[in-house]
Design an enzyme around this catalytic site. Structure first.
Site, PDB file in Angstrom:
ATOM      1  N   HIS A   1       5.406   1.104   4.819  1.00 25.62           N
ATOM      2  CA  HIS A   1       5.101   0.038   5.782  1.00 25.62           C
ATOM      3  C   HIS A   1       6.326  -0.815   6.016  1.00 25.62           C
ATOM      4  O   HIS A   1       7.170  -0.983   5.141  1.00 25.62           O
ATOM      5  CB  HIS A   1       3.921  -0.813   5.308  1.00 25.62           C
ATOM      6  CG  HIS A   1       4.073  -1.393   3.939  1.00 25.62           C
ATOM      7  ND1 HIS A   1       3.865  -0.652   2.797  1.00 25.62           N
ATOM      8  CD2 HIS A   1       4.423  -2.626   3.523  1.00 25.62           C
ATOM      9  CE1 HIS A   1       4.074  -1.414   1.740  1.00 25.62           C
ATOM     10  NE2 HIS A   1       4.431  -2.617   2.147  1.00 25.62           N
TER      11      HIS A   1
ATOM     12  N   CYS B   1      -4.287   4.074   3.999  1.00 25.37           N
ATOM     13  CA  CYS B   1      -5.015   5.212   4.587  1.00 25.37           C
ATOM     14  C   CYS B   1      -6.458   4.797   4.887  1.00 25.37           C
ATOM     15  O   CYS B   1      -7.028   5.214   5.904  1.00 25.37           O
ATOM     16  CB  CYS B   1      -4.978   6.421   3.665  1.00 25.37           C
ATOM     17  SG  CYS B   1      -3.418   7.344   3.711  1.00 25.37           S
TER      18      CYS B   1
ATOM     19  N   HIS C   1       7.333  -4.628   7.180  1.00 31.43           N
ATOM     20  CA  HIS C   1       6.922  -6.005   7.444  1.00 31.43           C
ATOM     21  C   HIS C   1       7.735  -6.517   8.628  1.00 31.43           C
ATOM     22  O   HIS C   1       8.970  -6.389   8.640  1.00 31.43           O
ATOM     23  CB  HIS C   1       7.254  -6.907   6.248  1.00 31.43           C
ATOM     24  CG  HIS C   1       6.542  -6.582   4.972  1.00 31.43           C
ATOM     25  ND1 HIS C   1       5.478  -7.300   4.501  1.00 31.43           N
ATOM     26  CD2 HIS C   1       6.772  -5.610   4.045  1.00 31.43           C
ATOM     27  CE1 HIS C   1       5.074  -6.813   3.348  1.00 31.43           C
ATOM     28  NE2 HIS C   1       5.851  -5.777   3.033  1.00 31.43           N
TER      29      HIS C   1
ATOM     30  N   ASP D   1      -0.728  -9.040   8.197  1.00 26.04           N
ATOM     31  CA  ASP D   1      -0.763  -9.074   6.734  1.00 26.04           C
ATOM     32  C   ASP D   1      -1.851 -10.053   6.293  1.00 26.04           C
ATOM     33  O   ASP D   1      -1.981 -11.147   6.833  1.00 26.04           O
ATOM     34  CB  ASP D   1       0.610  -9.493   6.183  1.00 26.04           C
ATOM     35  CG  ASP D   1       0.752  -9.183   4.708  1.00 26.04           C
ATOM     36  OD1 ASP D   1       1.562  -8.315   4.357  1.00 26.04           O
ATOM     37  OD2 ASP D   1       0.031  -9.815   3.889  1.00 26.04           O
TER      38      ASP D   1
ATOM     39  N   HIS E   1       0.379   9.774   5.800  1.00 25.73           N
ATOM     40  CA  HIS E   1       0.679   9.148   4.514  1.00 25.73           C
ATOM     41  C   HIS E   1       2.072   9.543   4.045  1.00 25.73           C
ATOM     42  O   HIS E   1       2.344  10.704   3.753  1.00 25.73           O
ATOM     43  CB  HIS E   1      -0.344   9.526   3.434  1.00 25.73           C
ATOM     44  CG  HIS E   1      -0.033   8.870   2.114  1.00 25.73           C
ATOM     45  ND1 HIS E   1      -0.513   7.623   1.769  1.00 25.73           N
ATOM     46  CD2 HIS E   1       0.772   9.257   1.104  1.00 25.73           C
ATOM     47  CE1 HIS E   1      -0.020   7.288   0.590  1.00 25.73           C
ATOM     48  NE2 HIS E   1       0.757   8.265   0.156  1.00 25.73           N
TER      49      HIS E   1
ATOM     50  N   THR F   1       3.950  -3.042  -3.480  1.00 21.92           N
ATOM     51  CA  THR F   1       2.613  -3.073  -4.077  1.00 21.92           C
ATOM     52  C   THR F   1       1.662  -2.058  -3.452  1.00 21.92           C
ATOM     53  O   THR F   1       0.692  -1.656  -4.093  1.00 21.92           O
ATOM     54  CB  THR F   1       1.974  -4.476  -3.958  1.00 21.92           C
ATOM     55  OG1 THR F   1       1.889  -4.840  -2.576  1.00 21.92           O
ATOM     56  CG2 THR F   1       2.782  -5.513  -4.718  1.00 21.92           C
TER      57      THR F   1
HETATM   58  P1  AMP Z   1       4.467  -4.660  -0.264  1.00 19.05           P
HETATM   59  O1  AMP Z   1       4.386  -5.734  -1.318  1.00 19.05           O
HETATM   60  O2  AMP Z   1       5.778  -4.602   0.444  1.00 19.05           O
HETATM   61  O3  AMP Z   1       3.989  -3.318  -0.785  1.00 19.05           O
HETATM   62  O4  AMP Z   1       3.467  -5.135   0.886  1.00 19.05           O
HETATM   63  C1  AMP Z   1       2.102  -4.934   0.850  1.00 19.05           C
HETATM   64  C2  AMP Z   1       1.512  -5.969   1.753  1.00 19.05           C
HETATM   65  O5  AMP Z   1       0.189  -5.579   2.081  1.00 19.05           O
HETATM   66  C3  AMP Z   1       1.414  -7.376   1.143  1.00 19.05           C
HETATM   67  O6  AMP Z   1       2.191  -8.287   1.923  1.00 19.05           O
HETATM   68  C4  AMP Z   1      -0.086  -7.681   1.193  1.00 19.05           C
HETATM   69  O7  AMP Z   1      -0.362  -9.024   1.514  1.00 19.05           O
HETATM   70  C5  AMP Z   1      -0.561  -6.739   2.271  1.00 19.05           C
HETATM   71  N1  AMP Z   1      -1.963  -6.350   2.187  1.00 19.05           N
HETATM   72  C6  AMP Z   1      -2.642  -5.952   1.091  1.00 19.05           C
HETATM   73  N2  AMP Z   1      -3.915  -5.651   1.414  1.00 19.05           N
HETATM   74  C7  AMP Z   1      -4.042  -5.867   2.744  1.00 19.05           C
HETATM   75  C8  AMP Z   1      -5.121  -5.745   3.678  1.00 19.05           C
HETATM   76  N3  AMP Z   1      -6.344  -5.326   3.297  1.00 19.05           N
HETATM   77  N4  AMP Z   1      -4.891  -6.072   4.963  1.00 19.05           N
HETATM   78  C9  AMP Z   1      -3.677  -6.506   5.361  1.00 19.05           C
HETATM   79  N5  AMP Z   1      -2.606  -6.622   4.533  1.00 19.05           N
HETATM   80  C10 AMP Z   1      -2.793  -6.328   3.241  1.00 19.05           C
HETATM   81 ZN    ZN Z   2      -1.763   6.242   2.608  1.00 23.47          ZN
END
Ligand code: AMP
Ligand code: ZN
Length: 116
Positions: A99, A7, A101, A30, A46, A94
């Site tokens: 989202h 967000c 990928h 990413d 959200h 995380t």
């Molecule tokens: P997940 O583990 O599926 O929740 O994916 C979260 C993803 O967000 C991970 O691959 C992180 O590398 C990515 N991530 C975390 N912070 C950022 C950011 N500030 N900009 C771009 N990607 C991010």
């Molecule tokens: Zn959010």
């Protein structure tokens, strides 16, 4: 949503390397890429994860899926790509803002599970 990293990216409070955006979604690279093309697509609204998709809000998921082929090519996935959404602890989610990928730009390993 307060204290939600994605967000904050949508609000522009945290910078991102944008690949595509419109009224419904944002796509950005990413920060820790696992493939030469690694783009995340998020709804502006959200939604915590796949677990929170309902009949009422699933329209945004449809819009994202309709846009993924274009976003993948904009991001540099020339010869195909894989779409992943981690949901919950066992999947290793995380960031708790829905989202997807998009991974590609190289020949990806066939399985996401480590071999026994
Ligand atoms: P997940 O583990 O599926 O929740 O994916 C979260 C993803 O967000 C991970 O691959 C992180 O590398 C990515 N991530 C975390 N912070 C950022 C950011 N500030 N900009 C771009 N990607 C991010
Ligand atoms: Zn959010």
């Amino acid at each position: 949503m307060e204290n939600c990293l994605f967000c904050k990216i949508i609000a522009g409070d945290i910078p991102s390397a944008k690949v595509y955006e419109d009224d419904d979604m944002l796509a950005f690279r990413d920060i820790n890429p696992e493939a030469p093309c690694h783009v995340l697509v998020i709804p502006r609204e959200h939604i915590g994860s796949m677990d929170e998709i309902t009949a009422e809000n699933s329209g945004i998921a449809a819009k994202i899926f309709a846009k993924i082929p274009e976003i993948a090519r904009l991001g540099g996935c020339e010869n195909g790509y894989r779409v992943i959404s981690n949901c919950g602890a066992d999947a290793g989610q995380t960031v708790f803002h829905l989202h997807f990928h998009i991974l590609g730009g190289t020949k990806l390993p066939v399985t996401v599970l480590p071999k026994a």
